[in-house]
Design a protein around this motif. Structure first.
Motif, PDB file in Angstrom:
ATOM      1  N   LEU A   1       0.821  -1.214   0.000  1.00 25.77           N
ATOM      2  CA  LEU A   1       0.000   0.000   0.000  1.00 25.77           C
ATOM      3  C   LEU A   1       0.852   1.260   0.000  1.00 25.77           C
ATOM      4  O   LEU A   1       0.551   2.231  -0.720  1.00 25.77           O
ATOM      5  CB  LEU A   1      -0.933  -0.004   1.212  1.00 25.77           C
ATOM      6  CG  LEU A   1      -2.102  -0.987   1.151  1.00 25.77           C
ATOM      7  CD1 LEU A   1      -2.846  -0.985   2.477  1.00 25.77           C
ATOM      8  CD2 LEU A   1      -3.039  -0.642   0.008  1.00 25.77           C
ATOM      9  N   LEU A   2       1.910   1.281   0.782  1.00 26.97           N
ATOM     10  CA  LEU A   2       2.793   2.443   0.790  1.00 26.97           C
ATOM     11  C   LEU A   2       3.475   2.649  -0.556  1.00 26.97           C
ATOM     12  O   LEU A   2       3.664   3.773  -1.007  1.00 26.97           O
ATOM     13  CB  LEU A   2       3.839   2.292   1.892  1.00 26.97           C
ATOM     14  CG  LEU A   2       3.333   2.463   3.322  1.00 26.97           C
ATOM     15  CD1 LEU A   2       4.438   2.122   4.318  1.00 26.97           C
ATOM     16  CD2 LEU A   2       2.837   3.874   3.541  1.00 26.97           C
TER      17      LEU A   2
ATOM     18  N   ALA B   1       3.826   5.815  -5.480  1.00 28.02           N
ATOM     19  CA  ALA B   1       3.810   5.909  -6.944  1.00 28.02           C
ATOM     20  C   ALA B   1       2.698   6.855  -7.411  1.00 28.02           C
ATOM     21  O   ALA B   1       2.891   7.667  -8.330  1.00 28.02           O
ATOM     22  CB  ALA B   1       3.622   4.525  -7.554  1.00 28.02           C
ATOM     23  N   ALA B   2       1.529   6.760  -6.776  1.00 31.98           N
ATOM     24  CA  ALA B   2       0.424   7.652  -7.156  1.00 31.98           C
ATOM     25  C   ALA B   2       0.788   9.105  -6.869  1.00 31.98           C
ATOM     26  O   ALA B   2       0.483  10.000  -7.666  1.00 31.98           O
ATOM     27  CB  ALA B   2      -0.831   7.240  -6.380  1.00 31.98           C
ATOM     28  N   ARG B   3       1.469   9.354  -5.769  1.00 29.92           N
ATOM     29  CA  ARG B   3       1.876  10.706  -5.422  1.00 29.92           C
ATOM     30  C   ARG B   3       2.864  11.264  -6.440  1.00 29.92           C
ATOM     31  O   ARG B   3       2.813  12.442  -6.802  1.00 29.92           O
ATOM     32  CB  ARG B   3       2.508  10.689  -4.027  1.00 29.92           C
ATOM     33  CG  ARG B   3       2.922  12.022  -3.531  1.00 29.92           C
ATOM     34  CD  ARG B   3       3.413  11.907  -2.090  1.00 29.92           C
ATOM     35  NE  ARG B   3       4.061  13.162  -1.743  1.00 29.92           N
ATOM     36  CZ  ARG B   3       5.222  13.264  -1.113  1.00 29.92           C
ATOM     37  NH1 ARG B   3       5.853  12.167  -0.745  1.00 29.92           N
ATOM     38  NH2 ARG B   3       5.744  14.415  -0.836  1.00 29.92           N
TER      39      ARG B   3
END
Length: 73
Positions: free
Chosen positions: A61-62, A67-69
């Motif tokens: 999850l981290l 990656a999304a950030r």
């Protein structure tokens, strides 16, 4: 004492026999017949403890959040 004369340490070193390698044999016991194992019993996910699974999930999850950030910024 002259440098070409033997001192006590030199004489003691000469009295020792030369070093030899030790010989040893290992008698391995006959291996027992392999137990009947299936592919299902040898999967790493089934051997992982619950806390290990939790840490793997949180790490995933981290990683996805990081990656999304990066893609948003």
């Amino acid at each position: 004492m002259a440098s070409d004369q033997l001192n006590e340490l030199d004489r003691a070193a000469e009295d020792k026999p030369p070093l030899t390698l030790a010989k040893a044999t290992i008698d391995a016991p006959a291996s027992p017949a392999p137990a009947a194992t299936t592919v299902e019993n040898n999967r790493p996910w089934e051997q992982t403890s619950l806390i290990g699974k939790v840490f793997i999930a949180l790490g995933g999850l981290l990683t996805v959040a990081s990656a999304a950030r990066m893609f948003i910024a």
